[in-house]
Write a protein that holds these residues in place. Structure first.
Motif, mmCIF file in Angstrom:
data_model
loop_
_atom_site.group_PDB
_atom_site.id
_atom_site.type_symbol
_atom_site.label_atom_id
_atom_site.label_comp_id
_atom_site.label_asym_id
_atom_site.label_seq_id
_atom_site.Cartn_x
_atom_site.Cartn_y
_atom_site.Cartn_z
ATOM 1 N N ILE A 1 25.288 -11.720 -4.508
ATOM 2 C CA ILE A 1 24.189 -10.757 -4.652
ATOM 3 C C ILE A 1 23.033 -11.476 -5.334
ATOM 4 N N ASN A 2 21.861 -11.399 -4.738
ATOM 5 C CA ASN A 2 20.681 -12.013 -5.325
ATOM 6 C C ASN A 2 19.647 -10.912 -5.509
ATOM 7 N N PHE A 3 19.457 -10.495 -6.761
ATOM 8 C CA PHE A 3 18.558 -9.376 -7.046
ATOM 9 C C PHE A 3 17.269 -9.933 -7.660
ATOM 10 N N LEU A 4 16.199 -9.921 -6.869
ATOM 11 C CA LEU A 4 14.899 -10.354 -7.385
ATOM 12 C C LEU A 4 14.210 -9.110 -7.933
ATOM 13 N N CYS A 5 14.465 -8.865 -9.212
ATOM 14 C CA CYS A 5 13.997 -7.593 -9.764
ATOM 15 C C CYS A 5 12.811 -7.803 -10.688
ATOM 16 N N ARG A 6 12.171 -6.711 -11.017
ATOM 17 C CA ARG A 6 11.091 -6.734 -12.000
ATOM 18 C C ARG A 6 11.610 -5.962 -13.192
ATOM 19 N N ASP A 7 11.869 -6.699 -14.241
ATOM 20 C CA ASP A 7 12.565 -6.139 -15.398
ATOM 21 C C ASP A 7 11.900 -4.865 -15.922
ATOM 22 N N SER A 8 10.602 -4.934 -16.163
ATOM 23 C CA SER A 8 9.908 -3.802 -16.781
ATOM 24 C C SER A 8 9.739 -2.627 -15.820
ATOM 25 N N ILE A 9 9.656 -2.925 -14.514
ATOM 26 C CA ILE A 9 9.536 -1.865 -13.509
ATOM 27 C C ILE A 9 10.835 -1.052 -13.462
ATOM 28 N N LEU A 10 11.955 -1.713 -13.707
ATOM 29 C CA LEU A 10 13.239 -1.012 -13.746
ATOM 30 C C LEU A 10 13.466 -0.340 -15.101
ATOM 31 N N ALA A 11 12.922 -0.935 -16.169
ATOM 32 C CA ALA A 11 13.157 -0.388 -17.515
ATOM 33 C C ALA A 11 12.280 0.831 -17.807
ATOM 34 N N ALA A 12 11.050 0.850 -17.298
ATOM 35 C CA ALA A 12 10.110 1.923 -17.643
ATOM 36 C C ALA A 12 10.657 3.331 -17.358
ATOM 37 N N PRO A 13 11.210 3.584 -16.143
ATOM 38 C CA PRO A 13 11.754 4.931 -15.907
ATOM 39 C C PRO A 13 12.946 5.253 -16.803
ATOM 40 N N LEU A 14 13.705 4.233 -17.192
ATOM 41 C CA LEU A 14 14.817 4.476 -18.128
ATOM 42 C C LEU A 14 14.274 4.930 -19.477
ATOM 43 N N CYS A 15 13.167 4.305 -19.906
ATOM 44 C CA CYS A 15 12.541 4.713 -21.173
ATOM 45 C C CYS A 15 12.160 6.188 -21.114
ATOM 46 N N LEU A 16 11.529 6.566 -20.015
ATOM 47 C CA LEU A 16 11.099 7.960 -19.866
ATOM 48 C C LEU A 16 12.296 8.903 -19.905
ATOM 49 N N ASP A 17 13.327 8.579 -19.122
ATOM 50 C CA ASP A 17 14.501 9.463 -19.067
ATOM 51 C C ASP A 17 15.209 9.551 -20.418
ATOM 52 N N LEU A 18 15.367 8.417 -21.083
ATOM 53 C CA LEU A 18 16.049 8.417 -22.388
ATOM 54 C C LEU A 18 15.265 9.208 -23.432
ATOM 55 N N VAL A 19 13.946 9.069 -23.400
ATOM 56 C CA VAL A 19 13.108 9.813 -24.348
ATOM 57 C C VAL A 19 13.210 11.321 -24.093
ATOM 58 N N LEU A 20 13.025 11.720 -22.836
ATOM 59 C CA LEU A 20 13.038 13.155 -22.520
ATOM 60 C C LEU A 20 14.411 13.776 -22.763
ATOM 61 N N LEU A 21 15.463 13.038 -22.425
ATOM 62 C CA LEU A 21 16.814 13.592 -22.578
ATOM 63 C C LEU A 21 17.285 13.567 -24.034
ATOM 64 N N SER A 22 16.813 12.605 -24.823
ATOM 65 C CA SER A 22 17.142 12.600 -26.262
ATOM 66 C C SER A 22 16.427 13.747 -26.965
ATOM 67 N N ASP A 23 15.183 13.979 -26.573
ATOM 68 C CA ASP A 23 14.427 15.118 -27.127
ATOM 69 C C ASP A 23 15.119 16.431 -26.747
ATOM 70 N N LEU A 24 15.573 16.503 -25.498
ATOM 71 C CA LEU A 24 16.319 17.684 -25.041
ATOM 72 C C LEU A 24 17.589 17.882 -25.880
ATOM 73 N N ALA A 25 18.336 16.790 -26.076
ATOM 74 C CA ALA A 25 19.585 16.859 -26.849
ATOM 75 C C ALA A 25 19.313 17.391 -28.257
ATOM 76 N N ALA A 26 18.231 16.907 -28.879
ATOM 77 C CA ALA A 26 17.891 17.358 -30.239
ATOM 78 C C ALA A 26 17.612 18.862 -30.254
ATOM 79 N N ARG A 27 16.880 19.325 -29.247
ATOM 80 C CA ARG A 27 16.561 20.762 -29.194
ATOM 81 C C ARG A 27 17.786 21.604 -28.843
#
Length: 442
Positions: A361-387
């Motif tokens: 498997i050769n994955f030519l990825c863009r690290d930050s392009i893959l990380a950015a949506p994870l940041c959004l999801d983790l932030v929104l879901l952690s905020d949800l968990a707190a509430r």
């Protein structure tokens, strides 16, 4: 919505990011561009995924926001800390992940995001040379200053809630030590004694966030919140914690592909993973002590999916002391690639009558392009968990993380199998939305 008892997402959500580098600025720019209608938040589960709630005649497929009250992108306010003083616009340009034309429409908003002084210790990331740092502060003084930063930011921007997200470099590996990391009182004593060896700067951020009533997310493989003392603090403050390390490229492939080998009952002789990347993350990981932290997180994924003890015929015939397959992970710093990481996986499998086969498997990825949506999801879901009143380690967020937190003091094994992690994610959202959790992990 059914009978959900989650507090509504009212007011502004302050997202305070540790680090203002490639990942952070790609995340911020994407959110700001999305809410102007100039781009799409592709890769974000909270923005796109639909999941089933209810069964039989009551079955519906809904977006997460129609099941649980998620914060709206328009309500997010960004702040950050960084060792380099450049504002988020300058950093986004310098990172060379996004084209200038995709940054300029939100230039004014990005320029207004100026990094606060970082709680930083050169010994934990020797390759970083920035001087936008707290000078001469003890570990406890760092905690006090960070708490003040969070309070100031909250007041200044009129936020009703804050989430703190680590999107900074990998620190030197800190091995959990019972004398300092197992009880909150011991950790606090170490901080007050300015014990630089056992208290990483990231622990100061986590301590400050939780104490100020903000969920904390660890996006690097640092030990930070993955210690019993921090679990105790999360219980005490009734705050969610999540970690560790964003699952972006190679480990995403591993957690999704290893189940194919396991489900099909094929044998594994070895799995060799190597990466080349050239961004600041690659520079920091070029230091062996920092790479050790990353290696621990990347190696653990496979071992909990393909377990030699459970299937010795399939997974106990490598050349790793002859009791398991051989698994090797490498990261090489290669500046020409910048943020465009290349992950190579060579997988040696065997089938019927032991005959060998290979998968590449050769994955030519863009690290930050893959990380950015994870940041959004983790932030929104952690905020949800707190509430929702969920606190402590949020295992349902394992889907987004390379090395999911688990209670290793009780020999708990983390779930690394991507599709089992997805079931955990969906069940938690169902429960917070007032629906029964109705999928099982066998």
């Amino acid at each position: 919505m059914s009978n959900s008892n989650v507090k509504p997402a009212e007011g502004k959500l302050g997202v305070m990011v540790v680090g203002c580098g490639a990942v952070a600025t790609t995340f911020m720019t994407g959110v700001l561009m999305t809410r102007k209608g100039l781009t799409k938040p592709i890769g974000s589960m909270t923005q796109y995924d639909k999941m089933r709630v209810g069964e039989g005649a009551d079955k519906k497929y809904l977006h997460y926001k129609d099941i649980v009250p998620l914060a709206d992108l328009n309500d997010i306010v960004f702040g950050c800390w960084d060792v380099y003083p450049a504002n988020a616009y300058e950093s986004a340009i310098n990172a060379e992940v996004l084209k200038e034309k995709d940054i300029n429409p939100v230039k004014d908003e990005l320029e207004a995001i100026k990094p606060m002084k970082a709680a930083f210790d050169h010994n934990y990331a020797a390759r970083l040379t920035g001087n936008n740092i707290m000078e001469g502060k003890t570990r406890w003084e760092m905690v006090e200053q960070l708490r003040q930063d969070i309070r100031n930011f909250k007041n200044e921007h009129n936020c009703s809630r804050i989430v703190v997200l680590w999107a900074a470099s990998t620190e030197v590996y800190v091995a959990p030590d019972e004398k300092y990391h197992y009880h909150l009182a011991d950790l606090e004593a170490a901080m007050k004694a300015d014990d630089k060896e056992h208290v990483a700067p990231s622990m100061c951020y986590a301590y400050a966030a939780l104490t100020e009533g903000a969920p904390f997310i660890m996006g690097a493989p640092n030990t930070t919140v993955d210690i019993p003392a921090m679990w105790e603090l999360a219980e005490k403050t009734k705050m969610p914690i999540a970690g560790k390390d964003f699952k972006t490229g190679q480990t995403l492939v591993k957690s999704g592909f290893a189940p194919i080998i396991g489900t099909r009952c094929l044998g594994l002789a070895g799995w060799f993973s190597t990466n080349i990347l050239g961004n600041r993350d690659g520079l920091v990981l070029d230091e062996p002590a920092n790479f050790r932290t990353k290696e621990v997180s990347k190696l653990s994924t496979l071992e909990s999916i393909l377990v030699p003890e459970e299937q010795p015929d399939l997974y106990a015939h490598g050349n790793d002391e002859d009791n398991k397959y051989y698994h090797k992970v490498r990261i090489n710093y290669y500046p020409p690639r910048n943020d465009n990481k290349e992950g190579w996986d060579n997988i040696d499998i065997f089938g019927w009558m032991g005959y060998p086969m290979q998968i590449k498997i050769n994955f030519l990825c863009r690290d930050s392009i893959l990380a950015a949506p994870l940041c959004l999801d983790l932030v929104l879901l952690s905020d949800l968990a707190a509430r929702a009143g969920r606190y402590g380690t949020q295992r349902f967020l394992s889907f987004f993380l390379k090395s999911p937190m688990h209670d290793y003091t009780k020999n708990e094994v983390p779930v690394n199998h991507l599709f089992q992690q997805y079931v955990m994610l969906k069940n938690a959202i169902r429960e917070m939305g007032g629906y029964p959790a109705d999928e099982a992990i066998d």
